[in-house]
Design an enzyme around this catalytic site. Structure first.
Site, PDB file in Angstrom:
ATOM      1  N   SER A  16       0.718  -1.958   0.174  1.00  0.00           N
ATOM      2  CA  SER A  16       0.352   0.200   0.047  1.00  0.00           C
ATOM      3  C   SER A  16       0.959   1.676  -0.196  1.00  0.00           C
ATOM      4  CB  SER A  16      -0.944  -0.211   1.239  1.00  0.00           C
ATOM      5  OG  SER A  16      -1.417   1.554   1.606  1.00  0.00           O
ATOM      6  N   GLY A  17       0.147   2.117  -0.501  1.00  0.00           N
ATOM      7  CA  GLY A  17       0.950   3.445  -0.278  1.00  0.00           C
ATOM      8  C   GLY A  17       2.187   3.589  -0.242  1.00  0.00           C
ATOM      9  N   ILE A  18       3.307   4.631   0.329  1.00  0.00           N
ATOM     10  CA  ILE A  18       4.264   4.880   0.379  1.00  0.00           C
ATOM     11  C   ILE A  18       5.142   3.672  -0.127  1.00  0.00           C
ATOM     12  CG2 ILE A  18       6.706   5.512   1.024  1.00  0.00           C
ATOM     13  CD1 ILE A  18       4.711   7.338   2.487  1.00  0.00           C
ATOM     14  N   ASP A  37       4.197  -7.534   3.217  1.00  0.00           N
ATOM     15  CA  ASP A  37       3.587  -7.115   4.036  1.00  0.00           C
ATOM     16  C   ASP A  37       2.248  -7.808   4.730  1.00  0.00           C
ATOM     17  OD1 ASP A  37       1.648  -4.108   2.353  1.00  0.00           O
ATOM     18  OD2 ASP A  37       0.636  -5.169   3.868  1.00  0.00           O
ATOM     19  N   VAL A  64       6.020  -7.651  10.965  1.00  0.00           N
ATOM     20  CA  VAL A  64       7.540  -7.291  11.235  1.00  0.00           C
ATOM     21  C   VAL A  64       6.955  -7.387  12.705  1.00  0.00           C
ATOM     22  CG1 VAL A  64       7.763  -5.684   9.343  1.00  0.00           C
ATOM     23  CG2 VAL A  64       6.266  -4.458  10.874  1.00  0.00           C
ATOM     24  N   TYR A 159       2.681   8.168  17.981  1.00  0.00           N
ATOM     25  CA  TYR A 159       3.591   8.214  16.755  1.00  0.00           C
ATOM     26  C   TYR A 159       4.633   8.700  17.158  1.00  0.00           C
ATOM     27  CZ  TYR A 159       3.594   7.932  11.567  1.00  0.00           C
ATOM     28  OH  TYR A 159       3.733   8.643  10.446  1.00  0.00           O
ATOM     29  N   THR A 194      -1.973   8.593   1.893  1.00  0.00           N
ATOM     30  CA  THR A 194      -2.601   7.331   1.298  1.00  0.00           C
ATOM     31  C   THR A 194      -3.502   6.785   2.730  1.00  0.00           C
ATOM     32  OG1 THR A 194      -1.103   6.834   3.600  1.00  0.00           O
ATOM     33  CG2 THR A 194       0.065   6.963   1.406  1.00  0.00           C
TER      34      THR A 194
HETATM   35  P1  NAP Z   1      -0.369   2.733   4.165  1.00  0.00           P
HETATM   36  O1  NAP Z   1      -0.703   2.680   2.663  1.00  0.00           O
HETATM   37  O2  NAP Z   1      -1.130   2.330   5.226  1.00  0.00           O
HETATM   38  O3  NAP Z   1       0.927   1.505   4.168  1.00  0.00           O
HETATM   39  C1  NAP Z   1       0.977   0.696   5.631  1.00  0.00           C
HETATM   40  C2  NAP Z   1       1.469  -0.773   4.707  1.00  0.00           C
HETATM   41  O4  NAP Z   1       2.572  -1.513   5.995  1.00  0.00           O
HETATM   42  C3  NAP Z   1      -0.005  -1.777   5.194  1.00  0.00           C
HETATM   43  O5  NAP Z   1       0.299  -2.190   3.441  1.00  0.00           O
HETATM   44  C4  NAP Z   1      -0.247  -2.241   5.988  1.00  0.00           C
HETATM   45  O6  NAP Z   1      -0.553  -2.905   6.165  1.00  0.00           O
HETATM   46  C5  NAP Z   1       0.910  -2.360   6.714  1.00  0.00           C
HETATM   47  N1  NAP Z   1       1.346  -3.101   7.226  1.00  0.00           N
HETATM   48  C6  NAP Z   1       0.500  -2.366   8.539  1.00  0.00           C
HETATM   49  N2  NAP Z   1       0.996  -3.598   9.901  1.00  0.00           N
HETATM   50  C7  NAP Z   1       2.069  -4.264   9.036  1.00  0.00           C
HETATM   51  C8  NAP Z   1       3.037  -4.623  10.221  1.00  0.00           C
HETATM   52  N3  NAP Z   1       2.831  -5.673  11.405  1.00  0.00           N
HETATM   53  N4  NAP Z   1       3.837  -6.076   9.020  1.00  0.00           N
HETATM   54  C9  NAP Z   1       3.978  -5.467   8.010  1.00  0.00           C
HETATM   55  N5  NAP Z   1       2.867  -4.561   6.865  1.00  0.00           N
HETATM   56  C10 NAP Z   1       2.275  -4.229   8.110  1.00  0.00           C
HETATM   57  O7  NAP Z   1       0.380   3.466   5.273  1.00  0.00           O
HETATM   58  P2  NAP Z   1       1.506   4.721   4.776  1.00  0.00           P
HETATM   59  O8  NAP Z   1       1.002   6.280   4.779  1.00  0.00           O
HETATM   60  O9  NAP Z   1       2.081   4.409   3.022  1.00  0.00           O
HETATM   61  O10 NAP Z   1       3.110   4.870   5.314  1.00  0.00           O
HETATM   62  C11 NAP Z   1       4.218   4.541   5.395  1.00  0.00           C
HETATM   63  C12 NAP Z   1       5.508   4.687   6.223  1.00  0.00           C
HETATM   64  O11 NAP Z   1       5.099   6.110   6.021  1.00  0.00           O
HETATM   65  C13 NAP Z   1       4.557   4.392   7.257  1.00  0.00           C
HETATM   66  O12 NAP Z   1       5.561   4.164   8.303  1.00  0.00           O
HETATM   67  C14 NAP Z   1       4.070   5.770   7.743  1.00  0.00           C
HETATM   68  O13 NAP Z   1       4.247   5.750   9.680  1.00  0.00           O
HETATM   69  C15 NAP Z   1       5.038   6.794   7.270  1.00  0.00           C
HETATM   70  N6  NAP Z   1       4.144   7.963   6.790  1.00  0.00           N
HETATM   71  C16 NAP Z   1       3.580   7.781   6.618  1.00  0.00           C
HETATM   72  C17 NAP Z   1       2.720   9.687   6.582  1.00  0.00           C
HETATM   73  C18 NAP Z   1       2.198   9.890   5.462  1.00  0.00           C
HETATM   74  O14 NAP Z   1       1.700  10.709   5.161  1.00  0.00           O
HETATM   75  N7  NAP Z   1       0.266   8.820   4.987  1.00  0.00           N
HETATM   76  C19 NAP Z   1       3.551  10.347   6.602  1.00  0.00           C
HETATM   77  C20 NAP Z   1       4.851  10.117   7.616  1.00  0.00           C
HETATM   78  C21 NAP Z   1       5.203   8.897   7.137  1.00  0.00           C
HETATM   79  P3  NAP Z   1      -2.585  -2.669   6.317  1.00  0.00           P
HETATM   80  O15 NAP Z   1      -3.606  -1.896   5.244  1.00  0.00           O
HETATM   81  O16 NAP Z   1      -3.059  -4.228   6.000  1.00  0.00           O
HETATM   82  O17 NAP Z   1      -2.146  -2.424   8.173  1.00  0.00           O
END
Ligand code: NAP
Length: 255
Positions: A16-18, A37, A64, A159, A194
């Site tokens: 997903s996402g990033i 994932d 993880v 967080y 995301t």
């Molecule tokens: P996302 O779209 O929710 O993607 C995160 C992915 O990680 C999802 O596929 C999720 O699966 C998976 N995941 C959750 N728990 C997990 C686990 N225990 N083991 C393995 N995979 C797991 O979020 P994102 O926004 O791309 O975030 C990615 C990273 O960027 C994160 O570290 C987040 O803190 C960081 N970040 C994001 C933002 C933002 O604005 N989006 C800003 C700063 C930093 P499920 O969907 O099934 O839970």
């Protein structure tokens, strides 16, 4: 000339996402990507997308927080795919409950967020360390503007603590692994659209406005905005960069 030819890159949270965008970007640069994932189906779909675009990709289910599973999967990947030379610790979650709200929720938030965002980063890095040492590899950890600031983003103590921890871990490992030729850096995304923040965007426009009002570039980011910095930190373009965090936040932290 593609920048990541002959690399094997493992990305957590790549369904997903990033993480998904980074995996696709690495594949475009010639890396063989390994998408990990907790959501096996999402990782498999993302890997299929990479293959359809002409890239090389495998996917595996990985939580993880499960240290033994991380160790077992690192061995499986080393045996069946090859030595991982790029690791992106991207899997992460966020929840926003005030510290003074329901104690059970606050405790659960702390435990889950620390287990995934911080201990998960440790678990996966530790599991892949032999491959990373053997390849003089590169680790890219996903931090946040909350690796630094908290004042404008309330109700997220867990967080913020986890992302400060990710940055601290990045610096400590950079200091320790430099002599092995392993570089360790982080990316600090700003507000990126995301699924992680879909609810906030739908239900809390005031919080979104706080972010955007403090973002000089005046817009939210897209996952693709993180891909360039991720390629930079994984490639030889950043050969003398370690222990750093590259902010990809539209300028949020600067002002
Ligand atoms: P996302 O779209 O929710 O993607 C995160 C992915 O990680 C999802 O596929 C999720 O699966 C998976 N995941 C959750 N728990 C997990 C686990 N225990 N083991 C393995 N995979 C797991 O979020 P994102 O926004 O791309 O975030 C990615 C990273 O960027 C994160 O570290 C987040 O803190 C960081 N970040 C994001 C933002 C933002 O604005 N989006 C800003 C700063 C930093 P499920 O969907 O099934 O839970």
């Amino acid at each position: 000339m593609p920048l990541l030819v002959s690399h094997i890159a493992a990305v957590t949270g790549a369904g997903s996402g990033i993480g998904r965008a980074i995996a696709a970007g690495y594949a475009r640069e010639g890396a063989r990507v390994v998408l990990l994932d907790i959501n096996e189906k999402a990782a498999a779909e993302a890997a299929q997308e990479v293959r359809s675009a002409g890239g090389a990709a495998d996917s595996f289910a990985l939580d993880v927080t499960d240290r033994a599973a991380c160790v077992a999967l690192a061995k499986t990947i080393a045996d069946t795919v090859g030595p991982v030379s790029i690791l992106v610790n991207n899997a992460g979650i966020n929840r926003r409950n005030a510290f003074t709200s329901d104690p059970d929720a606050v405790i659960k938030d702390w435990e889950d967020i620390m287990a995934i965002n911080l201990t998960g980063t440790f678990n996966v890095t530790h599991a892949f360390i032999e491959s990373l040492r053997a390849t003089r590899g590169r680790i890219v950890n996903i931090g946040s503007i909350q690796s630094f600031v908290h004042v404008r983003t309330p109700n997220s103590a867990a967080y913020t603590a986890s992302k400060h921890g990710v940055l601290g871990f990045t610096k400590a490992l950079a200091a320790e692994l430099g002599k092995h030729g392993v570089r360790v850096n982080a990316i600090g995304p700003g507000f990126i659209e995301t699924p992680l923040n879909a609810q906030v965007r739908a239900n809390n426009p005031d919080l979104v406005k706080i972010f955007l009002d403090h973002t000089p570039l005046g817009r939210a980011g897209k996952p693709e905005d993180i891909v360039g910095p991720a390629i930079f930190l994984a490639s030889d373009l950043s050969a003398f960069v370690t222990g750093s965090i590259v902010m990809a936040d539209g300028g949020y932290r600067t002002v």
